[in-house]
Design a protein around this motif. Structure first.
Motif, PDB file in Angstrom:
ATOM      1  N   LEU A 133       0.825  -1.215   0.000  1.00 38.14           N
ATOM      2  CA  LEU A 133       0.000   0.000   0.000  1.00 38.14           C
ATOM      3  C   LEU A 133       0.859   1.265   0.000  1.00 38.14           C
ATOM      4  CD1 LEU A 133      -2.841  -1.006   2.524  1.00 38.14           C
ATOM      5  CD2 LEU A 133      -3.053  -0.687   0.041  1.00 38.14           C
ATOM      6  N   LEU A 134       1.974   1.232   0.746  1.00 36.40           N
ATOM      7  CA  LEU A 134       2.793   2.440   0.876  1.00 36.40           C
ATOM      8  C   LEU A 134       4.016   2.419  -0.038  1.00 36.40           C
ATOM      9  CD1 LEU A 134       2.730   2.917   4.766  1.00 36.40           C
ATOM     10  CD2 LEU A 134       1.183   3.880   3.030  1.00 36.40           C
ATOM     11  N   GLY A 135       4.215   1.320  -0.771  1.00 38.65           N
ATOM     12  CA  GLY A 135       5.372   1.214  -1.667  1.00 38.65           C
ATOM     13  C   GLY A 135       6.686   1.200  -0.904  1.00 38.65           C
ATOM     14  N   LEU A 136       6.756   0.460   0.202  1.00 41.35           N
ATOM     15  CA  LEU A 136       7.934   0.451   1.066  1.00 41.35           C
ATOM     16  C   LEU A 136       8.899  -0.680   0.663  1.00 41.35           C
ATOM     17  CD1 LEU A 136       6.151   0.913   4.522  1.00 41.35           C
ATOM     18  CD2 LEU A 136       7.255   2.682   3.114  1.00 41.35           C
ATOM     19  N   PRO A 137      10.175  -0.429   0.804  1.00 38.41           N
ATOM     20  CA  PRO A 137      11.156  -1.520   0.579  1.00 38.41           C
ATOM     21  C   PRO A 137      11.111  -2.482   1.754  1.00 38.41           C
ATOM     22  CG  PRO A 137      12.276   0.465   1.270  1.00 38.41           C
ATOM     23  CD  PRO A 137      10.858   0.869   1.068  1.00 38.41           C
ATOM     24  N   SER A 138      11.706  -3.643   1.594  1.00 37.16           N
ATOM     25  CA  SER A 138      11.659  -4.672   2.640  1.00 37.16           C
ATOM     26  C   SER A 138      12.734  -4.491   3.710  1.00 37.16           C
ATOM     27  CB  SER A 138      11.821  -6.067   2.010  1.00 37.16           C
ATOM     28  OG  SER A 138      13.047  -6.149   1.293  1.00 37.16           O
ATOM     29  N   ASP A 139      13.681  -3.539   3.519  1.00 36.43           N
ATOM     30  CA  ASP A 139      14.799  -3.402   4.463  1.00 36.43           C
ATOM     31  C   ASP A 139      14.650  -2.207   5.380  1.00 36.43           C
ATOM     32  OD1 ASP A 139      15.045  -1.509   2.539  1.00 36.43           O
ATOM     33  OD2 ASP A 139      17.210  -1.768   2.217  1.00 36.43           O
ATOM     34  N   ILE A 140      13.409  -1.841   5.756  1.00 33.82           N
ATOM     35  CA  ILE A 140      13.220  -0.659   6.611  1.00 33.82           C
ATOM     36  C   ILE A 140      13.237  -1.008   8.089  1.00 33.82           C
ATOM     37  CG2 ILE A 140      11.863   0.504   4.822  1.00 33.82           C
ATOM     38  CD1 ILE A 140       9.375  -0.099   6.526  1.00 33.82           C
ATOM     39  N   VAL A 141      13.236  -2.294   8.386  1.00 40.95           N
ATOM     40  CA  VAL A 141      13.276  -2.700   9.797  1.00 40.95           C
ATOM     41  C   VAL A 141      14.566  -2.185  10.435  1.00 40.95           C
ATOM     42  CG1 VAL A 141      13.361  -4.651  11.394  1.00 40.95           C
ATOM     43  CG2 VAL A 141      11.836  -4.716   9.394  1.00 40.95           C
ATOM     44  N   GLY A 142      14.416  -1.568  11.633  1.00 41.64           N
ATOM     45  CA  GLY A 142      15.549  -1.010  12.362  1.00 41.64           C
ATOM     46  C   GLY A 142      15.787   0.446  12.060  1.00 41.64           C
TER      47      GLY A 142
END
Length: 567
Positions: free
Chosen positions: A35-44
């Protein structure tokens, strides 16, 4: 367990982002990334650095939840709830955002709003036309009517919408119901509608949506006035009314015991050829009963001839009743003329105000009733007809018989089956229904859309003594409706000038400068008082009263009926 939890969170349709107390992303599910077009490596990472327009870091800082907030993204509109996460001691240890794509829901809501606006515009357009329009669904249930429909039928939308399309039909077959069966257009159908049985012509067409039958729309044209003028063209040349019986027992309003007894008696005698004598005060519905008896009899398809024995001058009454041969008196037609008795052959002759029949003519009427034979004025040959007699009077015939003003033999011939019609004071429980029926009838006559009567006014009219009975009540309601504003829908106490204070008993005309009202009403009241006084001074003699007032006897009867003056 953690793996199962992630699978569950990735499977739900909502997007979810979880941050710790430092506002760093600790979890984001697949729908949130989509929905937000976020990459998968935003954790942290700090949430405000990787998610545009986020407020999770603010919720972590303030501890205040933000529920159902609308947020616009590049590809969608979402609704978000941001909730702080607290430990068992109430300390904030993070926050979670749960959101859903509402783009399609918002479009649907906009479409519904647009449809409602279109519906309101269409209804306004339909209401603005002078033609009456009614719309029914595929089952013949009324779904929409306009203002013109109410004017013609007398029925408000609340009385017909949601009901079968037969609800407004007085005579004939419902066109909506017929189209529901044949699914073909119908043009120039003749019907009678509403309590007043107005003549109308209906054009109706079926409605199809993507090839599926969804109902029908009918346009109703009022032709009653044209028909009325055509029917009365010949009648205005005469001093009597020669008509087809218009009413049935269904038109007699009332559930009281006395009116039910009268109706049951009338229904029984209608099936026989017996002579009927209708008795009752002025305005109790004697003519209505005469119509109903004729229409319930085997003679219903034959003529119904009505004559007011008091309204025709004595000098021509015999010729009007029995006809005359050509040249039998000055002014007579050379070819002669059929009388009312002969015109009623095979049907019913209604003798209204029979107590006013001149004594000189009573023997001839008696002979006719006994033998069904008569001789026209100036003629020699005997004519025989088959006529059923219905007579009516509000006079004390027994007293007239004792005084020598009415032949005993004629009285006994007329009094074969007497029916006594109760006055309104004896059936007050019927007054509310009668009043509502009158309102619907006058709606059609006056082109109004009055929907009802307030309880206070109902209580007022029930409490009043209506000496002229239904006729006087109808005159009263008619005056009130005329004085109402065109957009007013209910008769209220404010529409009745005398509501708060009863009018004084009618006496001698006087210059009442302390009571000023509409000039038309005051002039009519003054005229009514003068007529009453003239009748008192003449001892009830209509000929003498008319001479005193310098008007014709016919005009006097018209004004008495108009003002509800008892004889």
């Amino acid at each position: 367990m953690e793996r199962i939890l992630r699978i569950v969170l990735d499977s739900i349709i909502e997007g979810i982002i979880i941050v710790d107390k430092e506002a760093r992303v600790v979890y984001v599910n697949k729908n949130a990334q989509r929905l937000l077009g976020l990459p998968s490596d935003i954790v942290g990472k700090k949430v405000d650095e990787v998610v545009k327009n986020t407020r999770l870091h603010i919720v972590v800082r303030t501890g205040l939840p933000e529920i159902d907030q609308v947020q616009h993204t590049e590809n969608a509109v979402i609704i978000t709830s941001r909730i702080p996460i607290r430990d068992e001691n109430g300390n904030i240890i993070g926050a979670v955002a749960v959101f859903r794509d509402i783009t399609s829901l918002r479009k649907l809501a906009e479409e519904i709003t647009n449809l409602k606006e279109i519906e309101a515009q269409l209804k306004a357009i339909i209401d603005s036309t002078n033609d009456a329009i009614s719309v029914a669904d595929e089952n013949g249930i009324v779904r929409l009517v306009n203002k013109a429909y109410t004017k013609i039928t007398g029925y408000s939308p609340e009385e017909v919408v949601g009901k079968p399309a037969t609800v407004d039909i007085a005579e004939g077959e419902s066109i909506h119901m017929l189209i529901a069966k044949i699914r073909q257009p119908i043009y120039n159908a003749r019907l009678k509608v509403g309590p007043a049985k107005k003549d109308v012509i209906v054009n109706a067409t079926p409605l199809f949506v993507k090839g599926v039958f969804k109902g029908s729309v009918a346009v109703v044209h009022d032709v009653s006035e044209i028909l009325k003028l055509n029917n009365e063209l010949e009648e205005v040349k005469r001093l009597i009314r020669h008509m087809r019986a218009q009413y049935t027992f269904d038109d007699i309003i009332g559930e009281s015991r006395l009116i039910q007894i009268a109706k049951e008696q009338a229904k029984k005698v209608a099936q026989t050829p017996a002579t009927v004598l209708l008795r009752g005060e002025s305005g109790t519905g004697k003519e209505l009963f005469a119509h109903a008896i004729h229409n319930s009899s085997p003679r219903k398809n034959k003529p119904f001839v009505s004559v007011n024995c008091a309204a025709i001058p004595e000098t021509i009454l015999e010729a009007e009743l029995f006809g005359y041969e050509g040249g039998s008196f000055t002014g007579a037609l050379q070819e002669g003329k059929r009388g009312l008795v002969e015109e009623a052959d095979g049907g019913t002759l209604f003798l209204d105000e029979v107590g006013k029949l001149p004594l000189s003519l009573q023997p001839k009427l008696l002979r006719f009733i006994e033998s069904k034979e008569f001789v026209p004025v100036g003629g020699r040959s005997v004519k025989k007809v088959d006529v059923r007699i219905i007579a009516a009077t509000n006079l004390d015939l027994e007293k007239m018989m004792r005084n020598g003003d009415f032949l005993p033999d004629l009285y006994f011939r007329l009094n074969v089956f007497p029916i006594y019609l109760p006055s309104l004071k004896d059936r007050k429980e019927d007054i509310p229904k009668i009043a509502i029926h009158i309102v619907k009838k006058l709606n059609q006559q006056y082109g109004r859309m009055v929907e009802g009567i307030s309880p206070a006014v109902i209580k007022y009219i029930v409490s009043k003594h209506w000496s002229g009975n239904v006729r006087e009540l109808e005159n009263f309601i008619g005056r009130v409706m005329i004085n109402m504003g065109p957009e007013e829908r209910y008769i209220e106490p404010k529409h009745i000038p005398e509501f708060s204070t009863e009018k004084p008993e009618i006496g001698e005309p006087e210059n009442r400068q302390d009571k000023i009202g509409p000039l038309k009403d005051m002039v009519e009241e003054y005229e009514r008082q003068i007529i009453i006084n003239a009748l008192k001074q003449s001892g009830g003699d209509k000929m003498k009263a008319a001479k005193m007032l310098d008007i014709s006897v016919r005009t006097l009867y018209y004004k008495m009926e108009r003002y509800g003056i008892e004889e």
